[in-house]
Design a protein around this motif. Structure first.
Motif, PDB file in Angstrom:
ATOM      1  N   ASP A 112      18.979  43.251  42.390  1.00  0.00           N
ATOM      2  CA  ASP A 112      19.809  44.302  42.172  1.00  0.00           C
ATOM      3  C   ASP A 112      20.218  44.643  40.822  1.00  0.00           C
ATOM      4  N   ASP A 116      19.488  48.421  38.959  1.00  0.00           N
ATOM      5  CA  ASP A 116      20.457  49.072  38.279  1.00  0.00           C
ATOM      6  C   ASP A 116      20.087  49.742  36.771  1.00  0.00           C
ATOM      7  N   PRO A 119      17.394  52.972  38.070  1.00  0.00           N
ATOM      8  CA  PRO A 119      17.567  53.543  39.420  1.00  0.00           C
ATOM      9  C   PRO A 119      16.888  54.372  40.019  1.00  0.00           C
TER      10      PRO A 119
END
Length: 229
Positions: A112, A116, A119
């Motif tokens: 994740d 980030d 994106p």
């Protein structure tokens, strides 16, 4: 964090590096520059253990890693993104990241965190890497390295052959990673990009360090001459 002292290496009997010394402090961004064929990629491959050194030492966080294998260096916190947007083309974006995540032993949150940073990859998780554009593949290659949560990120010309809009995104990502405290060793040919990103620089010529200093020093005509292709 990284200390390279009088490093020498090459291919068979052909020596490429001649007594190269480089240092990267914790949280610092150091840019290695030079014309094509001066030994930049050989230096990074030697630092990662892909090519064995014939002389000199490589120290990472006060530990001599000169003889360690590449995967052992990764486990210590060195992340490497080779030149050429390398991915597993038959695997999806998600699978590319998952393979690295599984090998690293990090929790799922590491993926994740990497997404980030890029994106643009999130809506492409089910797409095979081989069907991505060159810029998207480069973002994926960097994201795979980030999944290992490196203390030092080594990048070999991450903007080469990339469309301008993605170059801007990659530059912004490198800036954010630098601001977060990750040390970065970046091979880059473009002087303007290096001036914007680097704390310090090293210029190689014929396998030797011929100039080094702060980014503010990278204004002289001699430096520009050495970087001319």
């Amino acid at each position: 964090m990284l200390s390279v002292d009088r490093l020498e290496s090459g291919y068979g009997r052909a020596r490429v590096l001649f007594g190269v010394s480089v240092e990267v402090a914790a949280g610092q961004l150091v840019c290695v520059m030079g014309r094509n064929g001066v030994g930049k990629t050989t230096l990074l491959n030697t630092l990662m253990g892909v090519i064995p050194s014939t002389s000199g030492t490589v120290t990472f966080e006060d530990r001599d890693i000169t003889r360690l294998k590449p995967h052992e260096r990764v486990r210590l916190g060195m992340g490497y993104v080779p030149q050429g947007h390398e991915t597993f083309p038959q695997l999806t974006v998600h699978a590319n990241l998952q393979v690295t995540l599984d090998a690293s032993g990090n929790p799922a949150s590491a993926m994740d965190e990497a997404l980030d940073v890029f994106p643009r990859l999130k809506p492409l998780l089910k797409r095979r890497a081989g069907f991505l554009s060159g810029g998207q593949q480069q973002q994926l290659a960097i994201a795979r390295a980030l999944v290992t949560r490196p203390k030092l990120l080594i990048l070999d010309e991450p903007t080469e052959g990339i469309q301008p809009s993605i170059i801007i995104e990659i530059e912004e990502a490198i800036e954010r990673l630098h601001a977060s405290g990750i040390a970065i060793l970046l091979v880059e040919q473009y002087l303007d990009l290096a001036l914007r990103l680097a704390d310090r620089y090293v210029i190689l010529d014929a396998g030797r360090v011929v100039h080094a200093g702060t980014a503010a020093d990278l204004q002289g005509e001699e430096a520009r001459r050495l970087l001319a292709v």
